[in-house]
Design a protein around this motif. Structure first.
Motif, PDB file in Angstrom:
ATOM      1  N   UNK A 288      46.188  29.964  33.905  1.00  0.00           N
ATOM      2  CA  UNK A 288      46.329  31.282  34.519  1.00  0.00           C
ATOM      3  C   UNK A 288      47.766  31.792  34.397  1.00  0.00           C
ATOM      4  N   UNK A 289      47.903  33.005  33.917  1.00  0.00           N
ATOM      5  CA  UNK A 289      49.219  33.650  33.862  1.00  0.00           C
ATOM      6  C   UNK A 289      49.082  35.070  34.381  1.00  0.00           C
ATOM      7  N   UNK A 290      49.993  35.480  35.236  1.00  0.00           N
ATOM      8  CA  UNK A 290      50.023  36.879  35.639  1.00  0.00           C
ATOM      9  C   UNK A 290      51.379  37.181  36.261  1.00  0.00           C
ATOM     10  N   UNK A 291      51.629  38.434  36.564  1.00  0.00           N
ATOM     11  CA  UNK A 291      52.915  38.802  37.161  1.00  0.00           C
ATOM     12  C   UNK A 291      52.689  39.782  38.298  1.00  0.00           C
ATOM     13  N   UNK A 292      53.706  39.941  39.120  1.00  0.00           N
ATOM     14  CA  UNK A 292      53.641  40.842  40.269  1.00  0.00           C
ATOM     15  C   UNK A 292      54.956  41.599  40.344  1.00  0.00           C
ATOM     16  N   UNK A 293      54.852  42.925  40.567  1.00  0.00           N
ATOM     17  CA  UNK A 293      56.076  43.740  40.580  1.00  0.00           C
ATOM     18  C   UNK A 293      56.431  44.168  42.001  1.00  0.00           C
ATOM     19  N   UNK A 294      57.674  44.574  42.139  1.00  0.00           N
ATOM     20  CA  UNK A 294      58.184  45.086  43.404  1.00  0.00           C
ATOM     21  C   UNK A 294      57.357  46.294  43.839  1.00  0.00           C
ATOM     22  N   UNK A 295      56.963  46.333  45.101  1.00  0.00           N
ATOM     23  CA  UNK A 295      56.242  47.500  45.615  1.00  0.00           C
ATOM     24  C   UNK A 295      54.806  47.594  45.152  1.00  0.00           C
ATOM     25  N   UNK A 296      54.300  46.532  44.570  1.00  0.00           N
ATOM     26  CA  UNK A 296      52.956  46.586  43.990  1.00  0.00           C
ATOM     27  C   UNK A 296      51.950  45.803  44.842  1.00  0.00           C
ATOM     28  N   UNK A 297      50.748  46.343  44.935  1.00  0.00           N
ATOM     29  CA  UNK A 297      49.647  45.576  45.520  1.00  0.00           C
ATOM     30  C   UNK A 297      48.722  45.176  44.391  1.00  0.00           C
ATOM     31  N   UNK A 298      48.688  43.881  44.130  1.00  0.00           N
ATOM     32  CA  UNK A 298      47.874  43.361  43.039  1.00  0.00           C
ATOM     33  C   UNK A 298      46.606  42.747  43.626  1.00  0.00           C
ATOM     34  N   UNK A 299      45.467  43.254  43.209  1.00  0.00           N
ATOM     35  CA  UNK A 299      44.210  42.706  43.706  1.00  0.00           C
ATOM     36  C   UNK A 299      43.699  41.622  42.785  1.00  0.00           C
ATOM     37  N   UNK A 300      43.134  40.571  43.379  1.00  0.00           N
ATOM     38  CA  UNK A 300      42.439  39.578  42.563  1.00  0.00           C
ATOM     39  C   UNK A 300      40.999  39.582  43.014  1.00  0.00           C
ATOM     40  N   UNK A 301      40.107  39.891  42.083  1.00  0.00           N
ATOM     41  CA  UNK A 301      38.701  39.959  42.456  1.00  0.00           C
ATOM     42  C   UNK A 301      37.924  38.887  41.721  1.00  0.00           C
ATOM     43  N   UNK A 306      35.073  31.288  42.240  1.00  0.00           N
ATOM     44  CA  UNK A 306      35.747  31.649  40.995  1.00  0.00           C
ATOM     45  C   UNK A 306      37.132  31.024  40.927  1.00  0.00           C
ATOM     46  N   UNK A 307      37.573  30.429  42.030  1.00  0.00           N
ATOM     47  CA  UNK A 307      38.874  29.767  42.028  1.00  0.00           C
ATOM     48  C   UNK A 307      39.964  30.603  42.656  1.00  0.00           C
ATOM     49  N   UNK A 488      37.544  30.039  37.291  1.00  0.00           N
ATOM     50  CA  UNK A 488      38.893  29.506  37.196  1.00  0.00           C
ATOM     51  C   UNK A 488      39.783  30.170  36.169  1.00  0.00           C
ATOM     52  N   UNK A 489      39.285  31.256  35.565  1.00  0.00           N
ATOM     53  CA  UNK A 489      40.108  31.933  34.558  1.00  0.00           C
ATOM     54  C   UNK A 489      40.286  33.399  34.918  1.00  0.00           C
ATOM     55  N   UNK A 490      41.418  33.955  34.474  1.00  0.00           N
ATOM     56  CA  UNK A 490      41.583  35.397  34.589  1.00  0.00           C
ATOM     57  C   UNK A 490      41.015  35.994  33.317  1.00  0.00           C
ATOM     58  N   UNK A 491      40.054  36.922  33.456  1.00  0.00           N
ATOM     59  CA  UNK A 491      39.463  37.432  32.221  1.00  0.00           C
ATOM     60  C   UNK A 491      39.688  38.914  31.952  1.00  0.00           C
ATOM     61  N   UNK A 492      40.278  39.652  32.902  1.00  0.00           N
ATOM     62  CA  UNK A 492      40.637  41.020  32.562  1.00  0.00           C
ATOM     63  C   UNK A 492      41.596  41.596  33.593  1.00  0.00           C
ATOM     64  N   UNK A 493      42.173  42.733  33.255  1.00  0.00           N
ATOM     65  CA  UNK A 493      43.130  43.373  34.135  1.00  0.00           C
ATOM     66  C   UNK A 493      42.890  44.873  34.104  1.00  0.00           C
ATOM     67  N   UNK A 494      42.940  45.521  35.268  1.00  0.00           N
ATOM     68  CA  UNK A 494      42.692  46.958  35.353  1.00  0.00           C
ATOM     69  C   UNK A 494      43.841  47.632  36.072  1.00  0.00           C
ATOM     70  N   UNK A 506      31.475  43.513  36.491  1.00  0.00           N
ATOM     71  CA  UNK A 506      30.997  42.961  35.238  1.00  0.00           C
ATOM     72  C   UNK A 506      31.833  41.741  34.822  1.00  0.00           C
ATOM     73  N   UNK A 507      33.145  41.895  34.886  1.00  0.00           N
ATOM     74  CA  UNK A 507      34.004  40.774  34.490  1.00  0.00           C
ATOM     75  C   UNK A 507      34.013  39.668  35.535  1.00  0.00           C
ATOM     76  N   UNK A 508      33.970  40.058  36.804  1.00  0.00           N
ATOM     77  CA  UNK A 508      33.967  39.039  37.862  1.00  0.00           C
ATOM     78  C   UNK A 508      32.726  38.158  37.770  1.00  0.00           C
ATOM     79  N   UNK A 509      31.629  38.742  37.263  1.00  0.00           N
ATOM     80  CA  UNK A 509      30.399  37.968  37.129  1.00  0.00           C
ATOM     81  C   UNK A 509      30.467  37.016  35.945  1.00  0.00           C
ATOM     82  N   UNK A 510      31.552  37.071  35.203  1.00  0.00           N
ATOM     83  CA  UNK A 510      31.732  36.093  34.144  1.00  0.00           C
ATOM     84  C   UNK A 510      31.525  36.616  32.744  1.00  0.00           C
ATOM     85  N   UNK A 511      31.135  37.903  32.607  1.00  0.00           N
ATOM     86  CA  UNK A 511      30.997  38.437  31.265  1.00  0.00           C
ATOM     87  C   UNK A 511      32.382  38.612  30.646  1.00  0.00           C
ATOM     88  N   UNK A 512      32.420  38.615  29.360  1.00  0.00           N
ATOM     89  CA  UNK A 512      33.716  38.736  28.695  1.00  0.00           C
ATOM     90  C   UNK A 512      33.786  40.041  27.913  1.00  0.00           C
TER      91      UNK A 512
END
Lengths: 513, 377
Positions: A288-301, A306-307, A488-494, A506-512
């Motif tokens: 898993x790789x991701x980043x977070x910026x100042x002043x940002x609200x990052x959602x993980x769905x 799913x881990x 256990x994997x990150x599969x997309x970003x919006x 769609x992606x949370x359900x595991x489709x790619x």
């Protein structure tokens, strides 16, 4: 859905009102269930669905609420779950109530174990009966398997099968599909229809509209502890249901402040979880790789399993023994081996399980608030209690925590106020990176809005927030960016502009891609 | 009456449960005074009663921390025996001086605590660890003493258990303590007003005043303050301060209330637990020294049931079996209460068989009243 509904009502709950300290959970709610009916109760979290069921099943005994329950034409005063169960009301709760170390068969006959002539357990009968039962319900589960080796969905189905086996008059299912796959849901619906065809009645609690439309005969909508309407399912449209459930504009529910998003303050690179013995491959975090910026609200769905909770714990140093990967705070690589070290780096975690992993029930509100930062108030390890109290008072005021005195035990507060206490605990450590795991779980709607305001306040001060929620509308409402997780994997970003409930799901359900 | 008290409690003035307990203790004391026609409350008897309380008071102060942290220590009775035995051996057989022998025995206590703490943080339940060390330490006590009684101690060592601070200095100490307390009280009264929540009532100065007057009467009427009582008072004050005013104390309460949540709040649960057991070990050694000094020697069989006395004192004082709740002052009360029952019933010539029965019932009732009061709250 069945064609002809009998007109005999089997259960009536009249004018039910239930108050908790500070909250009215149900206000004058009436509910009727007919014979052989599948009656859905739908509403958001905190609408009062579970409270209504707990009243019906005797968890809240007679006398702790107002109103009456008429079951098969008789007024009933249930004082315990046992009481209600003996009368024929069987409830399958959202939480698992299986004994994980026992087998499927043992679990199914727990409390009702078949005995032979010598009053010993008749194992042959137990297993052949449970085998037949599972087959009848179309479940391909080995009765000899240990319960904990089953998926969460299978366990749920075993529990439901167990409840039906006792031939209850009324079967109550509380969010039964939260962890089921599509195929399992189909199976469940088949099972329910068989049950009702044989004379049973079912109360089906959910907040998933699609499902409710498919399975139920009638729908009752609850909102903020009040009944909005009861109607036949085929006479009410999906959009009507939604508007009656929500009852307010999305913007009011999810106040969104748009603050300036700055540089990257936190990033994770190649975080993986080593295989542990007790859990299957499914829960492992993978690369898993991701980043977070100042002043940002990052959602993980992500869906259950799913881990996402493991990810939080891993970042926070609570899984240090079993993970590999790199963390960067303000571009600097940091080592995090324990929550203590995470807090030192300005990373804090608001856990999903408030009761078990958050609050210290034996301590006062003040001591709960100051727990993580108590060293700030101490010289040579002696606490300056005046300073502690002054700061505590200040944060209680600014977060609007409703509490009689600083000395009130935290246990006595409502869910929303307890959650705010935990927010206060972390805010006082002055962190830059907040990880919030289901921050609005089990909180009524009014308090939810306040929680979102607190979150907005955090990012306004330049912190970054990682927010996990199983309620997608919530994430869509408050996040600047959402990443989806599955197995256990990150599969997309919006990005906020690209938000679409359908795609994210769609992606949370595991489709790619 | 309770209603009025709860009202006061809501305003942060007094702790109702604690007040009720003191009331029960006073009722018992008055009853014994009547049944013994004035012997019970005589200065001599009160002095002896306090001395009787001392060892259990020291052990209970440590036990409170162990129980509050969510653990238990069953090994301290055996620990007392081993510590006392080693002290006696060092002096009677090897001629060690008081200071060096006492220091070495305290070091031994440290080791006992480290041993228990090590296994507990390795994940073995405290009940099992200390059940093991209860047998282990008892065995060691029998081995080092070769199973026989050892006597005598140095005269100066003996004083630790039997000596008195004579009457005049005792009274000066008591008055000095009260005056410094009063100054602190006035000072706090003036600053406290700015901070919300707590208010102070006059009871905060009047009750200690009455207590000190009573103590002066006792001290004047007999030989002064017994040295073990001074040691117990110091231990109680230090442990109370650690529990209520230090970061470590706060952590102990937190991990007992919810260990996982504490860990996730940045507390090192293992280190805190370890230190709790080390403190208990040191206090156990101190208990052994006091006991050995009082009986001027050591027997390998001494200290039996002392862990249970300390545990009982902690529970009577309001500790919760599940951890997170309990105070050092509560345990002091528990120890005093048990000593009062022992002493009063013995004065009344009640057979020790019946005393056991009465004490057993009292322990259950005390904890029951605590639990039912908590349930209502």
């Amino acid at each position: 859905m069945k064609q002809a509904l009998s007109n005999e009502s089997i259960l009536e709950m009249r004018n039910i009102t239930k108050k908790f300290p500070g909250v009215v959970a149900l206000r004058n709610v009436s509910f009727e269930l007919k014979e052989q009916e599948i009656h859905a109760i739908i509403g958001e979290n905190g609408a009062g669905k579970s409270t209504l069921i707990k009243i019906l099943s005797g968890v809240y005994p007679y006398g702790t609420f107002e109103g009456e329950i008429i079951f098969r034409g008789e007024k009933k005063k249930f004082v315990s779950p046992r009481n209600a169960k003996d009368a024929g009301i069987s409830v399958v709760y959202q939480e698992m109530l299986t004994v994980p170390e026992l087998t499927v068969g043992e679990n199914m006959y727990l409390g009702d174990i078949p005995k032979n002539t010598f009053r010993l357990v008749n194992w042959d009968k137990l297993y052949s009966d449970s085998k037949n039962l599972l087959k009848r319900f179309g479940l391909e589960i080995d009765p000899y398997a240990t319960i904990k080796t089953l998926t969460v969905g299978e366990q749920q189905l075993v529990q439901i099968a167990k409840a039906i086996k006792d031939n209850p008059v009324i079967l109550v299912l509380d969010e039964p599909t939260s962890s089921l796959t599509d195929k399992e849901i189909k199976n469940l619906f088949k099972l329910l229809n068989i049950f009702c065809d044989h004379g049973g009645s079912c109360i089906y609690i959910s907040h998933k509209i699609e499902e409710v439309k498919e399975i139920s005969d009638r729908i009752t909508i609850l909102r903020d502890g009040e009944k909005i309407v009861t109607q036949a399912t085929n006479q009410i449209s999906k959009s009507d249901i939604i508007s009656m459930m929500v009852g307010r504009k999305i913007e009011d529910m999810y106040p969104k402040s748009h603050c300036k998003i700055g540089k990257v303050i936190f990033s994770v690179k190649n975080l993986s979880q080593k295989q542990s013995d007790t859990e299957g491959d499914k829960k492992r975090l993978k690369n898993i790789s991701f980043y977070l910026r100042e002043g940002e609200i990052l959602g993980i769905y992500g869906l259950l399993g799913s881990g996402r909770t493991e990810l939080c714990m891993a970042i926070f140093g609570a899984l240090a023994d079993v993970i590999s990967g790199e963390f960067f705070v303000y571009g600097k690589k940091v080592e995090i081996h324990s929550p203590k070290e995470a807090i030192r780096e300005g990373i804090v975690l608001l856990t999903e399980d408030r009761r078990n992993l958050g609050l210290i029930p034996t301590m006062t509100t003040l001591h709960n608030i100051s727990l993580a930062c108590i060293k700030q108030y101490s010289k040579f390890l002696v606490i300056n209690q005046e300073e502690e109290a002054i700061d505590g008072e200040r944060i209680i005021e600014s977060l609007r925590i409703k509490v009689p005195t600083l000395q009130t035990l935290v246990e006595k507060l409502s869910g929303g106020n307890q959650q705010k206490v935990l927010f206060a605990r972390w805010i006082l450590t002055k962190p830059n990176i907040f990880i919030l795991d289901e921050p609005t779980k089990g909180i009524d709607i009014g308090a939810k809005v306040e929680i979102f305001q607190i979150i907005n306040g955090l990012v306004a001060r330049g912190a970054g927030v990682i927010m996990i929620s199983s309620e997608l509308p919530e994430l869509l409402g408050v996040c600047d960016r959402i990443i989806t997780m599955s197995e256990g994997k990150i599969n997309n970003e919006f990005n906020r502009k690209e938000f679409s409930a359908k795609d994210i799901l769609h992606y949370a359900m595991g489709q790619t891609k | 009456m309770i209603g009025k008290l709860s009202f006061l409690e809501a305003r942060g003035r007094i702790n109702v449960q604690f007040f009720m307990k003191i009331l029960v203790l006073i009722v018992c004391a008055v009853a014994f005074e009547i049944f013994t026609s004035g012997v019970f409350l005589s200065p001599r008897n009160i002095t002896l009663l306090l001395r009787q309380t001392a060892i259990n008071g020291v052990l209970a102060a440590g036990m409170v921390f162990v129980i509050v942290s969510g653990n238990i220590d069953l090994s301290i009775g055996s620990g007392v025996a081993l510590a006392g035995a080693v002290l006696a051996i060092l002096q009677a057989w090897h001629g060690w001086s008081t200071a060096s022998a006492v220091l070495l025995v305290m070091g031994l206590g440290l080791l006992m605590g480290i041993f228990n703490g090590f296994w507990v943080i390795k994940g073995v339940p405290a009940f099992v660890v200390t059940l093991g060390s209860m047998l282990l330490l008892r065995g060691l006590a029998l081995i080092v003493t070769k199973g026989i009684s050892i006597a005598p101690l140095n005269v100066s060592t003996k004083m630790i258990g039997q000596g008195f601070i004579s009457r005049i200095p005792s009274m000066i100490i008591l008055i000095a303590i009260f005056i410094s307390y009063a100054i602190l009280w006035v000072f706090k009264k003036n600053t406290k007003k700015k901070t919300p929540g707590r208010k102070q009532s006059l009871a905060g100065i009047v009750l200690p005043g009455i207590f000190v007057l009573g103590m002066i009467y006792v001290v004047y009427g007999y030989k002064g303050i017994p040295i073990p009582v001074v040691i117990m008072a110091l231990v109680i004050i230090i442990m109370w301060f650690v529990g209520q005013h230090t970061v470590f104390g706060r952590y102990v309460y937190a991990i007992g209330g919810n260990a996982e949540a504490s860990e996730l709040s940045g507390i090192n649960v293992k280190r805190t637990t370890f230190i709790v057991f080390v403190i208990m070990g040191v206090l156990t050694a101190l208990g052994g020294i006091l006991l050995s000094a009082r009986i001027d020697g050591a027997m390998p069989t001494m200290g039996y049931f002392m862990e249970l006395d300390a545990i009982a004192a902690a529970f009577i004082g309001g500790c919760s079996m599940t951890g997170g709740v309990g105070t050092v002052l509560g345990a002091l009360f528990g120890a005093l209460f048990m000593a009062t029952l022992d002493n009063g019933m013995s004065l009344m010539n009640i057979s020790s068989f019946i005393q056991y029965v009465v004490k057993g019932i009292i322990i259950i009732l005390a904890v029951f009243s605590d639990i039912s009061a908590r349930g209502k709250g």
